[in-house]
Every structure is written in C-alpha cells, then in structure tokens.
Design a protein around this motif. Sequence first.
Motif, PDB file in Angstrom:
ATOM      1  N   GLY A 243       0.803  -1.215   0.000  1.00 34.71           N
ATOM      2  CA  GLY A 243       0.000   0.000   0.000  1.00 34.71           C
ATOM      3  C   GLY A 243       0.835   1.264   0.000  1.00 34.71           C
ATOM      4  N   SER A 244       0.135   2.391   0.010  1.00 37.55           N
ATOM      5  CA  SER A 244       0.806   3.692  -0.002  1.00 37.55           C
ATOM      6  C   SER A 244       0.865   4.317   1.392  1.00 37.55           C
ATOM      7  CB  SER A 244       0.084   4.633  -0.966  1.00 37.55           C
ATOM      8  OG  SER A 244      -1.265   4.786  -0.568  1.00 37.55           O
ATOM      9  N   MET A 245       0.380   3.593   2.407  1.00 35.33           N
ATOM     10  CA  MET A 245       0.413   4.072   3.797  1.00 35.33           C
ATOM     11  C   MET A 245       1.145   3.064   4.670  1.00 35.33           C
ATOM     12  SD  MET A 245      -3.542   5.377   4.196  1.00 35.33           S
ATOM     13  CE  MET A 245      -3.389   5.362   5.944  1.00 35.33           C
ATOM     14  N   ASP A 246       1.792   3.545   5.729  1.00 39.00           N
ATOM     15  CA  ASP A 246       2.417   2.665   6.706  1.00 39.00           C
ATOM     16  C   ASP A 246       1.317   1.982   7.526  1.00 39.00           C
ATOM     17  OD1 ASP A 246       4.715   3.812   5.753  1.00 39.00           O
ATOM     18  OD2 ASP A 246       5.169   4.930   7.582  1.00 39.00           O
ATOM     19  N   TYR A 247       1.539   0.714   7.905  1.00 42.27           N
ATOM     20  CA  TYR A 247       0.573  -0.017   8.720  1.00 42.27           C
ATOM     21  C   TYR A 247       1.286  -0.751   9.843  1.00 42.27           C
ATOM     22  CZ  TYR A 247      -3.179   0.505   5.255  1.00 42.27           C
ATOM     23  OH  TYR A 247      -4.132   1.003   4.401  1.00 42.27           O
ATOM     24  N   ASP A 248       0.564  -0.956  10.934  1.00 42.33           N
ATOM     25  CA  ASP A 248       0.956  -1.874  11.993  1.00 42.33           C
ATOM     26  C   ASP A 248       0.040  -3.080  11.873  1.00 42.33           C
ATOM     27  OD1 ASP A 248       2.890  -0.200  12.985  1.00 42.33           O
ATOM     28  OD2 ASP A 248       1.660   0.588  14.599  1.00 42.33           O
ATOM     29  N   TYR A 249       0.622  -4.274  11.919  1.00 44.05           N
ATOM     30  CA  TYR A 249      -0.137  -5.512  11.754  1.00 44.05           C
ATOM     31  C   TYR A 249      -0.166  -6.289  13.065  1.00 44.05           C
ATOM     32  CZ  TYR A 249       0.156  -4.988   6.659  1.00 44.05           C
ATOM     33  OH  TYR A 249       0.043  -4.540   5.367  1.00 44.05           O
ATOM     34  N   SER A 250      -1.239  -7.025  13.270  1.00 44.56           N
ATOM     35  CA  SER A 250      -1.366  -8.025  14.321  1.00 44.56           C
ATOM     36  C   SER A 250      -1.735  -9.330  13.631  1.00 44.56           C
ATOM     37  CB  SER A 250      -2.458  -7.649  15.322  1.00 44.56           C
ATOM     38  OG  SER A 250      -2.132  -6.456  15.981  1.00 44.56           O
ATOM     39  N   VAL A 251      -1.013 -10.401  13.976  1.00 41.66           N
ATOM     40  CA  VAL A 251      -1.200 -11.683  13.297  1.00 41.66           C
ATOM     41  C   VAL A 251      -1.424 -12.783  14.329  1.00 41.66           C
ATOM     42  CG1 VAL A 251      -0.138 -13.382  11.751  1.00 41.66           C
ATOM     43  CG2 VAL A 251       0.286 -10.947  11.398  1.00 41.66           C
ATOM     44  N   SER A 252      -2.449 -13.614  14.094  1.00 41.17           N
ATOM     45  CA  SER A 252      -2.689 -14.823  14.887  1.00 41.17           C
ATOM     46  C   SER A 252      -2.404 -16.031  14.016  1.00 41.17           C
ATOM     47  CB  SER A 252      -4.142 -14.893  15.368  1.00 41.17           C
ATOM     48  OG  SER A 252      -4.400 -13.906  16.311  1.00 41.17           O
ATOM     49  N   MET A 253      -1.649 -16.972  14.555  1.00 38.66           N
ATOM     50  CA  MET A 253      -1.310 -18.211  13.856  1.00 38.66           C
ATOM     51  C   MET A 253      -1.882 -19.380  14.639  1.00 38.66           C
ATOM     52  SD  MET A 253       0.671 -17.266  11.294  1.00 38.66           S
ATOM     53  CE  MET A 253       1.241 -18.874  10.788  1.00 38.66           C
ATOM     54  N   LYS A 254      -2.271 -20.425  13.920  1.00 42.03           N
ATOM     55  CA  LYS A 254      -2.753 -21.646  14.561  1.00 42.03           C
ATOM     56  C   LYS A 254      -1.847 -22.799  14.132  1.00 42.03           C
ATOM     57  CE  LYS A 254      -7.096 -22.435  15.154  1.00 42.03           C
ATOM     58  NZ  LYS A 254      -8.522 -22.743  14.925  1.00 42.03           N
TER      59      LYS A 254
ATOM     60  N   ALA B  54      -0.775 -18.744  18.393  1.00 42.99           N
ATOM     61  CA  ALA B  54       0.279 -17.769  18.670  1.00 42.99           C
ATOM     62  C   ALA B  54      -0.182 -16.419  18.145  1.00 42.99           C
ATOM     63  CB  ALA B  54       1.573 -18.188  17.979  1.00 42.99           C
ATOM     64  N   PHE B  55       0.233 -15.348  18.820  1.00 39.90           N
ATOM     65  CA  PHE B  55      -0.203 -14.006  18.453  1.00 39.90           C
ATOM     66  C   PHE B  55       0.982 -13.052  18.511  1.00 39.90           C
ATOM     67  CE2 PHE B  55      -1.826  -9.801  19.735  1.00 39.90           C
ATOM     68  CZ  PHE B  55      -2.679  -9.552  18.681  1.00 39.90           C
ATOM     69  N   LYS B  56       1.063 -12.178  17.522  1.00 35.69           N
ATOM     70  CA  LYS B  56       2.111 -11.150  17.490  1.00 35.69           C
ATOM     71  C   LYS B  56       1.460  -9.840  17.071  1.00 35.69           C
ATOM     72  CE  LYS B  56       6.640  -9.985  16.936  1.00 35.69           C
ATOM     73  NZ  LYS B  56       7.708 -10.241  17.854  1.00 35.69           N
TER      74      LYS B  56
END
Length: 158
Positions: free
Chosen positions: A92-103, A117-119
Amino acid sequence: MNKRHVRAVAVAAVAVVALTGARGSNGGSCGGSSSSSGSNHSDNDGGSTSGGSVSGGSGSADKAIRDVTIDECKYDQATKNLVARITVKNDGSMDYDYSVSMKFKGATGGSVTPRTAFKAGIAVAAGASQSVEVTTPYIGTGDGSEYTDCEVSRVSRF
C-alpha cells in the motif's frame, strides 16, 4: 404542485440523503473484525511446515491476510516453542501496523490440541516488508513432530 415546490422537495430529499447517508443493510461501519483463514499444507519431517502466500477475499481483513506469507513453521527445541516465521508485505501507499494470529495444528483426524500464537505491533512501512517470528510455548512432552501444519487465522492492520 407548481414546479417551484417540486424542485424544493427534490432538493430537500437530496439534502436529507446526503446528510444521513444512503446505507444498505451492511452499512454503517468503517471497521469491524472479520475472521479469515488461509492455510498452507505441506508435511515435512521434524514437525515443520513451510508455505507460501495466504489467499483471501475482498474485505478489509481479507486484504490484510493477503499481505502475510508463511515462510516456515517448526518446533524450536532450544526454546521449546512452536515457531512460525512469516513475512508481512505492505504494497500500500500508507504505513501499517499488523497483528497476526497463527494456529498450529496436527494431522487431520489426530488428537493434537491446536495451539495459537499471536504477534502485535508489526510495523511495516509503505512498499516494504518485515519478517518476524510468531511463537507459542510447546506444552507437549515429545519432540513437537505431532504439529504438522500451521495457518494464519487472523490478521488486522491499522
């Protein structure tokens, strides 16, 4: 009614629609959460799984989930953690902060209890990518080989 009254009613109707918004049954929300799942299935020795891109649909959460690639899933014997190495790519054209959940899961039909797991706070600048590890403690007594698969279960970006 004369033309002047009809025109005044039409202008008032347009103003009301413009001020209140014309919404369908799904309208009214700019955000919200959506659970989306994509997986990468490939059984490897040592209980690890490696994958590629995660596919998604057209919603906001689905667009975020397409930004995540699973590079590797494994059991880390040194730390006794289940580890997913992922890459988050922000086209994208904007900065983002992500949160990710893994199983983390076992073979289909097996008796392995899935682990999550979550980050959070994965900062990715516009046009860049970031590789991170998402981990959760291994609670078994073996070598982790019963966990044969991992998948992205949820992604948020803000």
